[in-house]
Design an enzyme around this catalytic site. Structure first.
Site, short mmCIF file in Angstrom:
data_model
loop_
_atom_site.label_atom_id
_atom_site.label_comp_id
_atom_site.label_asym_id
_atom_site.label_seq_id
_atom_site.Cartn_x
_atom_site.Cartn_y
_atom_site.Cartn_z
N GLU A 27 -39.59 32.51 50.90
CA GLU A 27 -38.54 31.70 50.26
C GLU A 27 -39.21 30.61 49.47
OE1 GLU A 27 -35.71 29.73 52.71
OE2 GLU A 27 -35.27 31.55 53.79
N HIS A 57 -28.08 32.12 56.64
CA HIS A 57 -27.97 30.65 56.75
C HIS A 57 -26.92 30.27 57.78
CE1 HIS A 57 -28.42 26.43 55.92
NE2 HIS A 57 -29.47 26.75 55.16
N THR A 105 -31.95 21.13 54.88
CA THR A 105 -32.16 22.56 54.73
C THR A 105 -31.56 22.97 53.39
OG1 THR A 105 -31.73 24.75 55.70
CG2 THR A 105 -30.00 23.11 55.98
N HIS A 126 -39.57 26.90 61.67
CA HIS A 126 -39.55 25.82 62.67
C HIS A 126 -40.59 25.99 63.78
CE1 HIS A 126 -36.60 23.94 60.36
NE2 HIS A 126 -35.68 24.87 60.55
N ARG A 165 -47.29 17.57 66.18
CA ARG A 165 -48.47 17.06 66.88
C ARG A 165 -49.78 17.29 66.15
NH1 ARG A 165 -48.56 15.76 72.49
NH2 ARG A 165 -46.80 14.37 72.68
#
Ligand code: PXP
Length: 254
Positions: A73, A193, A103, A13, A21
């Protein structure tokens, strides 16, 4: 002496925010330096088919330049397999992937995917990559991971985190029994998770678990407290939970 519980910080993230942006800020590689300073042991990054956060160039940079080992991952597709074989990250965690999901929604189906996953895992392992399968806490799935030749199982903690009361207690027991099964089969046990400051302690206190992978909460919390403080607090909660395990039950001493 307790075996230290490793913290893998998922920095997807950081890239999500950068992509909002365009341009290069915030830079995922800069985040790695802070993860290292704050007591993280590794970086986790998910290269999704739709490249919604991490891009190919990010993963290449993380594999080559990052000061911490990379756990990549990815879905078990030929395209991803080729990327992993070219970049040789320290570890790969195979996850199921659906295009529309927000997710990773559930664990991999290692039982029905056994025939295809076996050679896929072996090809990565041959290059020295430690391969984990992301699984729901179910014995049949764990046994399939062993048969496939995985190095590790990452137990999906999402249902434990998303429930409460008796349901959470039930989910927690499933995780505990699964962690025991994973370790008994000689595989490394990882978990992750949905973990946050409130849910991490009991999972960190499972002696069989040697690695946690945590992302969304840490990056979200960093908005309020800063990345170093967010990771530092998680590290401290993990260490405190670990230190509270009675010595004979600690990993490696049972
Ligand atoms: N482990 C796996 C296999 C994941 O797919 C994710 C999410 O990318 C995580 C751990 C981290 O989950 P969260 O971002 O909810 O902490």
């Amino acid at each position: 002496m307790t075996e230290r519980l490793r913290l893998g910080v998922n920095i997807d993230h950081v890239a999500t925010l950068r992509n909002a942006r365009g341009g290069g800020h915030p830079d995922p590689l800069r985040a790695v330096e802070i993860v290292a300073q704050a007591g993280g042991d590794g970086i986790t990054a998910h290269l999704r088919e739709d490249r919604r956060h991490m891009r190919d160039a990010d993963i290449a940079a993380l594999a080559k330049e990052a000061v911490l080992p990379l756990n990549l991952e990815m879905a078990a597709t030929d395209a991803m397999g080729n990327i992993a074989l070219a970049l040789k990250p320290h570890a790969v965690c195979l996850v199921p992937e659906k295009r529309q999901e927000l997710t990773t929604e559930g664990g991999l189906d290692a039982v029905s995917g056994k025939a295809r996953l076996g050679p896929f895992v072996q090809a990565l392992a041959k290059e020295g990559i430690a391969v984990a399968l992301f699984l729901d806490p179910e014995f049949a799935q764990i046994e399939a991971a062993k048969a496939i030749g995985a190095f590790a199982v990452e137990l999906h903690t999402g249902r434990y985190c998303d429930t409460d009361g008796p349901e959470r207690a039930r989910e927690f027991r499933r995780l505990q029994e699964s962690a025991e099964r994973v370790a008994a089969l000689g595989l490394e046990c990882h978990a992750g998770h949905g973990l946050c400051f409130d849910t991490v302690g009991p999972v960190a206190a499972m002696p069989e678990v040697v690695e946690l992978n945590i992302g969304h909460f840490l990056i979200g919390e960093a908005i309020f407290a800063g990345l170093e403080a967010s990771i530092g607090k998680m590290r401290a909660l993990m260490d405190a939970a670990r230190d509270a395990i009675p010595t004979p039950a600690r990993h490696g001493f049972a």
